[in-house]
Write a protein that holds these residues in place. Structure first.
Motif, short mmCIF file in Angstrom:
data_model
loop_
_atom_site.label_atom_id
_atom_site.label_comp_id
_atom_site.label_asym_id
_atom_site.label_seq_id
_atom_site.Cartn_x
_atom_site.Cartn_y
_atom_site.Cartn_z
N THR A 1 0.85 -1.19 0.00
CA THR A 1 0.00 0.00 0.00
C THR A 1 0.88 1.25 0.00
OG1 THR A 1 -0.13 -0.03 2.42
CG2 THR A 1 -1.90 -1.15 1.21
N THR B 1 -9.54 2.88 -12.04
CA THR B 1 -9.02 4.08 -11.37
C THR B 1 -9.03 5.28 -12.30
OG1 THR B 1 -6.76 3.36 -11.92
CG2 THR B 1 -7.59 2.83 -9.72
N GLN C 1 -16.43 3.54 -8.13
CA GLN C 1 -17.25 3.74 -6.93
C GLN C 1 -18.55 2.95 -6.99
OE1 GLN C 1 -17.60 8.02 -6.78
NE2 GLN C 1 -15.38 8.29 -6.54
N GLN D 1 -17.66 -0.75 -6.42
CA GLN D 1 -17.33 -1.02 -5.02
C GLN D 1 -18.57 -1.01 -4.15
OE1 GLN D 1 -14.15 1.97 -4.49
NE2 GLN D 1 -12.75 0.29 -4.02
N THR E 1 -12.98 -4.55 -2.15
CA THR E 1 -13.65 -4.32 -0.86
C THR E 1 -12.64 -4.15 0.27
OG1 THR E 1 -13.88 -6.73 -0.54
CG2 THR E 1 -15.75 -5.55 -1.50
N GLN F 1 -8.87 1.08 -1.08
CA GLN F 1 -9.32 2.27 -1.80
C GLN F 1 -8.24 2.60 -2.82
OE1 GLN F 1 -12.43 3.61 -0.99
NE2 GLN F 1 -12.18 4.60 -2.97
N GLN G 1 -6.73 4.90 -6.22
CA GLN G 1 -6.74 6.21 -6.87
C GLN G 1 -5.71 6.22 -7.99
OE1 GLN G 1 -5.24 9.65 -4.63
NE2 GLN G 1 -7.11 10.74 -5.16
N ARG H 1 -9.27 0.35 2.93
CA ARG H 1 -10.58 0.98 3.07
C ARG H 1 -10.95 1.08 4.55
NH1 ARG H 1 -14.27 1.34 -1.05
NH2 ARG H 1 -15.95 1.05 0.43
#
Length: 450
Positions: free
Chosen positions: A137, A281, A288, A291, A412, A415, A417, A443
């Motif tokens: 991450t 992304t 969104q 998800q 899930t 997150q 980007q 998330r």
């Protein structure tokens, strides 16, 4: 321009000299080069690869269907792809033809039926869950190595269902990567073969092949000596028998098929998943919405999630892992205004077919909705993410299951980007992104919603 040779009417295209002069541009970016020529010649064109031998490249859906489906008995894989593949990966179903291919296909295909795959779902889900916990991450993370590793682990565990040491896993991964790079270069730059006696590339690749087969042979021997039944793909192959003789498959042929399944299965899935993460992304509203849809369902239910399957289908349309294939005519044939002799190689260009503006509305737009609100008949004739006809990918259901489970678990948990980075396409045997660089963080779910 080539317009006619003898009694045959070939599409327009390039002479041998013109192809030689353009070889560098092709090797630099084959997808772009072929796409530009499709625009220039109206979707089908000829390229000479010898003084007498020709290629016909096409993104015409009817022509592709004719070759792969309606008249498939007059076509087989060419020696250009099968000989090198069989030499270094074994004579499995990917690199065989004729009666032997049909015999092997009939023996292997039942192992990939939906009901058989249900027994593997626990292994697939367990492997993905364990892997997700190790996902890197932070900002500007290249997600490709991680996704590639997960896909490889899923396939190996589904085939062998045994824990491999990190060193063995890395070794197998490296061996496959090196062999694939060699095969692509060997096929597309045949002049390099003149240098093999000096560079040792062929001998080196042969040694890597033997090492890979040795590892798999040891696994088979361990399974046989243990007497265990795991219900994995190895068990299915060990217990399969030929319908005409009742005999089991020989050990060397089992190794051939396992090598081919690993070779064909892990990278194609990893590439599709990485292209999909890049697309999602780059389109935050689509991400969104997906998800939000997934968070309401459990991981095992991912296989029935229509939005998820539509999103995967759209990614495979824009970036088909099998971006092209090839067949050679056994006897002279014709399609539309064209006639061509035996020995002509036909190249179905799936990448161009899937982006044809005449067949797809807003073809370059990433829009999963197109697969949610239309009948299959609206696109079935010009959508071939797993190929088509009798040689359609035997592992298509396995690949879809793996992608559904991975995406549900990944989307899930994290997150995502965009960083604005656009991956470059590496058109090897499959269509690979060079890097997929994303911002990734865990998330944080609303406790009231948990």
């Amino acid at each position: 321009m080539i317009t006619k040779r003898h009694k045959y009417q070939l599409p327009e295209g390039y002479s041998l000299l013109q192809c030689i002069l353009r070889a560098r541009a092709f090797l630099k970016d084959p997808v772009k080069w072929i796409s530009n020529n499709m625009d220039r010649f109206g979707g089908t064109y000829t390229a000479a690869i010898g003084f007498k031998r020709k290629l016909i490249l096409t993104q015409h859906p009817g022509f592709i269907s004719h070759v792969l489906k309606e008249n498939h008995k007059n076509y087989q894989k060419s020696t250009i792809s099968t000989d090198a593949g069989a030499t270094y990966l074994g004579n499995g179903i990917l690199f065989s033809n004729g009666a032997f291919w049909l015999q092997q296909r009939r023996l292997i295909q039942p192992a990939f039926h939906r009901e058989k795959l249900q027994a593997l779902q626990f292994v697939i889900i367990k492997t993905i869950k364990e892997s997700i916990e190790k996902c890197p991450t932070g900002n500007a993370v290249d997600i490709y190595p991680f996704v590639h590793s997960v896909s490889f682990q899923v396939l190996l565990r589904s085939i062998f269902d045994i824990p491999l040491s990190p060193d063995t896993f890395r070794e197998i991964t490296g061996l496959f990567g090196n062999i694939q790079e060699f095969l692509f270069t060997d096929t597309n730059q045949p002049a390099r073969r003149l240098l093999y006696p000096f560079t040792g590339e062929r001998r080196s690749t042969a040694r890597k092949t033997q090492r890979l087969r040795s590892i798999i042979r040891d696994v088979i021997h361990q399974r046989k000596s243990s007497g265990e039944s795991k219900g994995d793909l190895l068990d299915m192959l060990l217990n399969s028998t030929y319908e005409d003789t009742g005999e089991s498959m020989g050990e060397e042929q089992i190794i051939n098929e396992l090598v081919v399944l690993i070779f064909a299965g892990h990278e194609t899935t990893a590439n599709t998943l990485c292209w999909l993460l890049y697309l999602l992304t780059s389109h935050p509203p689509v991400l969104q919405q997906l998800q939000a849809d997934l968070i309401e369902t459990s991981l095992p239910d991912a296989l029935t999630n229509e939005r998820l399957k539509a999103t995967i289908s759209e990614a495979m349309r824009l970036y088909p892992a099998a971006w092209m294939t090839e067949r050679v005519t056994l006897a002279a044939d014709s399609f539309g205004p064209y006639t061509f002799p035996a020995g002509t190689i036909i190249i179905p260009f799936f990448y161009g077919l899937h982006r044809n503006e005449q067949l797809w509305e807003n073809a370059s737009l990433f829009n999963p909705e197109r697969f949610m609100h239309s009948e299959k008949t609206a696109w079935a004739g010009h959508y071939f993410p797993f190929g088509a006809g009798p040689r359609m990918c035997v592992g298509n259901h396995f690949a879809m299951a793996e992608m559904c489970f991975f995406l549900h678990a990944f989307l899930t948990t994290f997150q995502l980007q965009s960083t604005g980075h656009v991956p470059s396409m590496k058109a090897l045997i499959s269509l690979r992104p060079d890097k997929v660089i994303l911002n990734i963080k865990k998330r944080v779910l609303d406790k009231a919603a948990v």
